[in-house]
Each structure stands twice: as C-alpha cells, then as structure tokens.
Enzyme design. Structure first.
Site, PDB file in Angstrom:
ATOM      1  CE1 TYR A  26     -88.088  12.878 -52.110  1.00  0.00           C
ATOM      2  CE2 TYR A  26     -89.345  11.854 -50.344  1.00  0.00           C
ATOM      3  CZ  TYR A  26     -88.210  11.940 -51.476  1.00  0.00           C
ATOM      4  OH  TYR A  26     -86.886  11.035 -51.682  1.00  0.00           O
ATOM      5  CG  HIS A  83     -79.793   7.814 -57.298  1.00  0.00           C
ATOM      6  ND1 HIS A  83     -79.786   9.261 -57.291  1.00  0.00           N
ATOM      7  CD2 HIS A  83     -81.670   8.307 -56.632  1.00  0.00           C
ATOM      8  CE1 HIS A  83     -80.388   9.729 -56.941  1.00  0.00           C
ATOM      9  NE2 HIS A  83     -81.252   9.225 -56.308  1.00  0.00           N
ATOM     10  CG  ASP A  90     -78.653   4.633 -72.862  1.00  0.00           C
ATOM     11  OD1 ASP A  90     -77.483   5.554 -72.859  1.00  0.00           O
ATOM     12  OD2 ASP A  90     -78.885   3.738 -72.790  1.00  0.00           O
ATOM     13  CG  HIS A 103     -83.919  15.467 -57.749  1.00  0.00           C
ATOM     14  ND1 HIS A 103     -83.804  14.383 -57.702  1.00  0.00           N
ATOM     15  CD2 HIS A 103     -83.055  15.650 -58.798  1.00  0.00           C
ATOM     16  CE1 HIS A 103     -83.752  13.288 -59.142  1.00  0.00           C
ATOM     17  NE2 HIS A 103     -83.249  14.634 -58.841  1.00  0.00           N
ATOM     18  CB  SER A 105     -84.491  16.401 -50.257  1.00  0.00           C
ATOM     19  OG  SER A 105     -84.879  15.054 -51.451  1.00  0.00           O
TER      20      SER A 105
END
Length: 149
Positions: A26, A83, A90, A103, A105
């Site tokens: 990160y 994930h 929604d 993200h 990474s």
C-alpha cells in the site's frame, strides 16, 4: 462542467491505517497525505472535493445515498468491501452517480479472492497498482469526464 462540480472520495476499511499497514502493498503515504494532495489538485481545477473514510459498510452506503443530487462524481476505494459488498454496488447503481474504482495495490497480482470486484463492471474505470498516484489519475479522469458534459 457546472460552475463548481463536486467530487466525493470514499475510502473503505483499514485505509485509515495507510502508512502503517503493509507498506509493500500500500505504500508509505498516509490517507491524510493522499487526501491533502487530492484537495490541492481539486482546488487547482476549480472542483469541490469531499472525503470520507469508514470501516463501516453502512456509513459508506449512507454517504452514497446522501450524495444523490449533490455530488457529480465518486472516486471509491472500497478496500475489502470490493470483494464482498453487493450492498455498495446496489447503492452506487441506485444513485446513478458515475464512479471510478481505485486500489493502491494491484489486486490481480495478489491472492485469488482479491481478483473479483462487485463494482468494476459498473465503474467508469478501474485504477489499480499505482499506489497513491492512482487517486490523482482517478481525479484527473473524473474532472475530464465532468468537463466533457
């Protein structure tokens, strides 16, 4: 782009630990440093930037709901909720605000469970693996899309 477009940056669980947590994945930047850089970039572009980090899924969902009619674009790093969260998906679909998924990474070079995203197929774009700079690219892309309207 309207007189003053508004962009919301949402960060999910554990991103409050940036700078401490697994810097090989990160990076060393703290979330505050990332947000400061984005705030300056947005100011220079004449855009308002709002930010929320939460470890609670419902707070992110509430922020998305509250964005309806007020926010022009969302940049989201859902972190582990990427994930698992159909609810975030929604919420984003419900308000129909365009968004970019970010993200730090490269999730595709990590554990197999990180390869699936509930958001990617609905995002305007996905940026991963570029560290803190990915947020800057996402903000530039969001601004460009708003200017093209």
């Amino acid at each position: 782009m309207s007189a003053k477009s508004r962009i919301l940056v949402l960060n999910g669980p554990n991103l409050n630990l940036l700078g401490l947590r697994e810097p090989t994945h990160y990076g060393n930047n703290t979330l505050a440093q990332i947000v400061d850089a984005l705030t300056e970039q947005a100011h220079n572009a004449g855009v308002e930037l709002e930010h929320l980090q939460s470890n609670r899924e419902y707070e992110l969902i509430e922020a998305i709901h509250a964005a309806y009619g007020k926010i022009d674009f969302i940049i989201i790093n859902p972190a582990a909720f990427t994930h698992t969260s159909v609810a975030l998906r929604d919420a984003l679909l419900g308000v129909a605000i365009p968004f970019i998924e970010v993200h730090l990474s490269n999730v595709h070079a990590r554990e197999p469970f990180r390869h699936h995203s509930y958001l990617s197929d609905k995002a305007e774009g996905v940026i991963c693996g570029l560290g803190a700079q990915g947020y800057e690219f996402a903000l530039s892309a969001a601004i460009n899309k708003l200017q093209a309207k």
